[in-house]
Design a protein around this motif. Structure first.
Motif, PDB file in Angstrom:
ATOM      1  N   PRO A 177     -15.631  -0.192  -9.186  1.00 46.03           N
ATOM      2  CA  PRO A 177     -16.125  -0.357  -7.811  1.00 46.03           C
ATOM      3  C   PRO A 177     -16.749  -1.727  -7.531  1.00 46.03           C
ATOM      4  N   ASP A 178     -17.162  -2.447  -8.579  1.00 46.35           N
ATOM      5  CA  ASP A 178     -17.798  -3.758  -8.359  1.00 46.35           C
ATOM      6  C   ASP A 178     -16.821  -4.923  -8.454  1.00 46.35           C
ATOM      7  N   THR A 179     -15.562  -4.645  -8.779  1.00 46.59           N
ATOM      8  CA  THR A 179     -14.571  -5.713  -8.927  1.00 46.59           C
ATOM      9  C   THR A 179     -13.977  -6.076  -7.565  1.00 46.59           C
ATOM     10  N   LEU A 180     -13.867  -7.391  -7.282  1.00 43.57           N
ATOM     11  CA  LEU A 180     -13.237  -7.869  -6.049  1.00 43.57           C
ATOM     12  C   LEU A 180     -11.768  -8.189  -6.320  1.00 43.57           C
ATOM     13  N   PHE A 181     -10.912  -7.856  -5.349  1.00 45.15           N
ATOM     14  CA  PHE A 181      -9.472  -8.116  -5.468  1.00 45.15           C
ATOM     15  C   PHE A 181      -9.044  -9.159  -4.431  1.00 45.15           C
ATOM     16  N   ILE A 182      -8.201 -10.093  -4.870  1.00 43.45           N
ATOM     17  CA  ILE A 182      -7.611 -11.093  -3.977  1.00 43.45           C
ATOM     18  C   ILE A 182      -6.093 -10.957  -4.076  1.00 43.45           C
ATOM     19  N   ARG A 242     -23.986 -12.649  -4.305  1.00 42.77           N
ATOM     20  CA  ARG A 242     -24.877 -11.856  -3.457  1.00 42.77           C
ATOM     21  C   ARG A 242     -25.019 -10.435  -3.991  1.00 42.77           C
ATOM     22  N   LYS A 243     -23.898  -9.868  -4.445  1.00 45.20           N
ATOM     23  CA  LYS A 243     -23.952  -8.511  -4.999  1.00 45.20           C
ATOM     24  C   LYS A 243     -24.803  -8.459  -6.261  1.00 45.20           C
ATOM     25  N   ALA A 244     -24.657  -9.504  -7.085  1.00 46.55           N
ATOM     26  CA  ALA A 244     -25.449  -9.556  -8.317  1.00 46.55           C
ATOM     27  C   ALA A 244     -26.927  -9.692  -8.003  1.00 46.55           C
ATOM     28  N   LEU A 275      -5.561  -3.680 -18.977  1.00 44.47           N
ATOM     29  CA  LEU A 275      -6.447  -4.789 -19.323  1.00 44.47           C
ATOM     30  C   LEU A 275      -7.729  -4.764 -18.490  1.00 44.47           C
ATOM     31  N   ALA A 276      -7.594  -4.388 -17.222  1.00 44.52           N
ATOM     32  CA  ALA A 276      -8.774  -4.352 -16.347  1.00 44.52           C
ATOM     33  C   ALA A 276      -9.773  -3.297 -16.812  1.00 44.52           C
ATOM     34  N   LEU A 277      -9.277  -2.129 -17.197  1.00 47.05           N
ATOM     35  CA  LEU A 277     -10.181  -1.076 -17.680  1.00 47.05           C
ATOM     36  C   LEU A 277     -10.838  -1.477 -18.992  1.00 47.05           C
ATOM     37  N   LEU A 278     -10.134  -2.266 -19.785  1.00 51.87           N
ATOM     38  CA  LEU A 278     -10.677  -2.709 -21.068  1.00 51.87           C
ATOM     39  C   LEU A 278     -11.703  -3.824 -20.888  1.00 51.87           C
ATOM     40  N   GLU A 279     -11.411  -4.795 -20.029  1.00 51.31           N
ATOM     41  CA  GLU A 279     -12.235  -6.000 -19.901  1.00 51.31           C
ATOM     42  C   GLU A 279     -13.202  -5.966 -18.716  1.00 51.31           C
ATOM     43  N   GLN A 280     -12.917  -5.115 -17.713  1.00 52.60           N
ATOM     44  CA  GLN A 280     -13.743  -4.991 -16.516  1.00 52.60           C
ATOM     45  C   GLN A 280     -14.060  -6.352 -15.893  1.00 52.60           C
ATOM     46  N   PRO A 281     -13.043  -7.039 -15.373  1.00 59.41           N
ATOM     47  CA  PRO A 281     -13.266  -8.352 -14.763  1.00 59.41           C
ATOM     48  C   PRO A 281     -14.051  -8.247 -13.459  1.00 59.41           C
ATOM     49  N   ASP A 282     -14.715  -9.341 -13.090  1.00 63.24           N
ATOM     50  CA  ASP A 282     -15.454  -9.378 -11.824  1.00 63.24           C
ATOM     51  C   ASP A 282     -14.505  -9.584 -10.641  1.00 63.24           C
ATOM     52  N   MET A 283     -13.383 -10.270 -10.891  1.00 61.18           N
ATOM     53  CA  MET A 283     -12.461 -10.601  -9.807  1.00 61.18           C
ATOM     54  C   MET A 283     -11.027 -10.544 -10.341  1.00 61.18           C
ATOM     55  N   ILE A 284     -10.106 -10.015  -9.510  1.00 64.10           N
ATOM     56  CA  ILE A 284      -8.697  -9.928  -9.886  1.00 64.10           C
ATOM     57  C   ILE A 284      -7.847 -10.569  -8.790  1.00 64.10           C
ATOM     58  N   ILE A 285      -7.021 -11.527  -9.176  1.00 65.70           N
ATOM     59  CA  ILE A 285      -6.013 -12.088  -8.274  1.00 65.70           C
ATOM     60  C   ILE A 285      -4.677 -11.471  -8.660  1.00 65.70           C
TER      61      ILE A 285
END
Length: 538
Positions: A75-80, A126-128, A43-53
């Motif tokens: 590389p731009d996705t943040l993980f929590i 900030r990254k954006a 799903l992440a590769l399909l949707e490319q979310p900005d943030m993943i919990i």
């Protein structure tokens, strides 16, 4: 809005996370769900979310392994990390992975968890912002470099020395030992000069996109003057390589459209040095006159040596009887006689098929204009500052596509000079308002186009400054007010027809901006177009 994905194998915990935080207020949405690491990867590769919990312990693929798979691809996705006290050592290990910025500790404490989420969202912002600033800097740098390279074409046409300090960055091209294909394109047709230039830029842009895909093309340098494009195309190859000029022709043919405008293209042979670009462009520019001899042809591949030569074979010139006929036309203003003379000159032009006939043809045209101007001077008709500068030179030859169109325009000018002669040595419009009626009719015929003062001046043989003063002295208004009144009068007429939308009327009356149309309509009539319709019962 930032896209979030929650990866958690417990449905109740996923549902709780969805409800626990005010995602929309935080600027998050949509929120995606995955029930294990494998589904999370897909799903992440399909949707490319900005943030993943993500939870750590899950079936099929745990959270840490999922992060390992995704972090290089996103590389731009943040993980929590979502973790409990007994798994905290996993969370500490995860923080050492790239892109893992924080963790949420179960059971969740609202204020602490909100602070963590806000911190991560601030990082995304900030990254954006940094990415946007970088893009702006790159675009500005690219634009500056492009401007530099495009400016060199102008200076080459003006005979500038590229060895000066100002052009040192451009000598990089010389060092690469590229070759250069010169190209000149002209746009003509029954539309205004501004529209012709816009059409030319649009087609040139699309052709450049196609040419930019060719591996040998290194840079396209372009300069626009009036309704003409001058380009030098730098490429890897030899000066005997004829493949690229053929590719250029194909690219332009692909971008040709069914516009009213007609594009004429002249493509020269490759030049071995950038410093030779000026003479090459001038030679190719001269070849565009071939359209007057070859009716229906729009693309020319001239031989420079042939164009540089002159020919004694059948040189076109004004005969003694032509000069006598011209003098009679100027004195009498006989339209039929003028049209007959111009038709003969147009037919003789089309009979001259050889490129070497260009020079004597231009000399003949210059003599025709000079004789007419001499008649004006002799009879006290003001010329300088009154007549359009184009009739004082041969600049008008850029505006037409065929010999018939060109000589028809010259014939109209001869008739105008004759009318001024009959008016006693003054431009006839000074004694009546006929010219303003003619200009109004012309504007109404081209209502949906941009019709500048220069456009009207060209059409009616006036110097733009003189025509502007004429509006103020005779009409007590400036040209733009005159045009606006005509456009709004037309808009009122169209608005009475319920079949037209207000947006349709906006475009039909030459307004590109709906907001500007409504504002102008209100200034002139005291109401909006919609209120105007209501007032007449529509």
């Amino acid at each position: 809005m930032y896209k979030l994905m929650i990866v958690e194998d417990e449905p109740l915990i996923r549902a709780g996370l969805l409800q626990y935080f005010p995602w929309e207020e935080l600027g998050v949405g949509p929120v995606l769900e995955a029930e294990n690491g494998m589904e999370g990867v897909r799903l992440a590769l399909l949707e490319q979310p900005d943030m993943i919990i993500t939870d750590i312990r899950m079936p099929e693929l745990d959270g840490l392994s999922m992060i390992e798979k995704l972090r290089s691809m996103l590389p731009d996705t943040l993980f929590i990390i979502l973790t409990g006290y007994n798994e905290f050592h996993y969370a500490q290990r995860a923080l050492k992975l790239g892109n893992v910025k924080n963790y949420l500790l179960k059971p969740l404490e609202y204020e602490e968890s909100m602070a963590t989420l806000r911190d991560c969202l601030d990082q995304l912002r900030r990254k954006a912002s940094e990415a946007s600033s970088l893009r702006e800097l790159e675009e500005a740098a690219h634009g500056h470099a492009k401007l530099q390279y495009d400016t060199v074409v102008q200076h080459l046409l003006e005979g500038a020395d590229l060895e000066t300090t100002e052009f040192q960055p451009l000598l990089e091209l010389e060092a690469q030992r590229y070759h250069y294909v010169p190209l000149v394109a002209a746009c003509t047709g029954g539309i205004t000069a501004g529209t012709r230039l816009d059409t030319l830029k649009d087609m040139a842009g699309r052709a450049s996109d196609l040419l930019g895909q060719l591996p040998e093309v290194r840079r396209i340098m372009s300069f626009y003057r009036h309704s003409k494009l001058y380009s030098l195309i730098a490429y890897d190859g030899s000066d005997s390589d004829e493949a690229l000029p053929g590719s250029i022709q194909e690219a332009w043919e692909q971008t040709a459209n069914d516009s009213q405008a007609r594009i004429y293209l002249s493509i020269g042979g490759p030049a071995a040095r950038l410093s030779l670009g000026g003479p090459a462009l001038k030679s190719v520019d001269k070849a565009l006159y071939l359209r007057y001899f070859h009716t229906g042809q729009t693309i020319f591949r001239p031989d420079a040596s042939a164009l540089a030569a002159s020919s004694a074979d059948r040189p076109m010139q004004l005969r003694h009887e032509d000069k006598q006929a011209l003098a009679a036309c100027l004195e009498q203003g006989d339209r039929a006689a003028v049209e007959a003379l111009m038709h003969r000159l147009a037919e003789e032009t089309k009979a001259l098929a050889a490129p070497a006939d260009i020079a004597p043809w231009l000399a003949c045209l210059q003599e025709l204009m000079s004789l007419t101007l001499r008649f004006a001077h002799k009879n006290g008709i003001p010329v300088q500052g009154v007549y359009n500068d184009k009739v004082l030179s041969l600049a008008f030859t850029d505006d037409f596509g065929t010999a018939d169109e060109l000589f028809a325009w010259v014939g109209d000018w001869i008739l105008q000079v004759s009318a001024d002669f009959k008016a006693g040595g003054q431009r006839a419009p000074l004694s009546d308002n006929h010219i303003f009626e003619s200009i109004e009719a012309y504007i109404r015929q081209h209502l949906d186009e941009e019709i500048t003062l220069q456009t009207v001046a060209d059409r009616f043989f006036y110097n733009p400054s003189y025509l502007s003063r004429l509006f103020k002295t005779k009409m007590n208004k400036n040209y733009m007010s005159f045009v606006t009144e005509i456009r709004i009068q037309a808009a009122q007429h169209y608005l009475r027809d319920p079949n037209y939308l207000v947006t349709d009327v906006c475009g039909m009356c030459g307004y590109k901006s709906y907001k500007h149309f409504v504002k102008t309509f209100r200034v002139v009539t005291g109401m909006t177009p919609t209120d105007y319709r209501k007032g007449i019962g529509l």
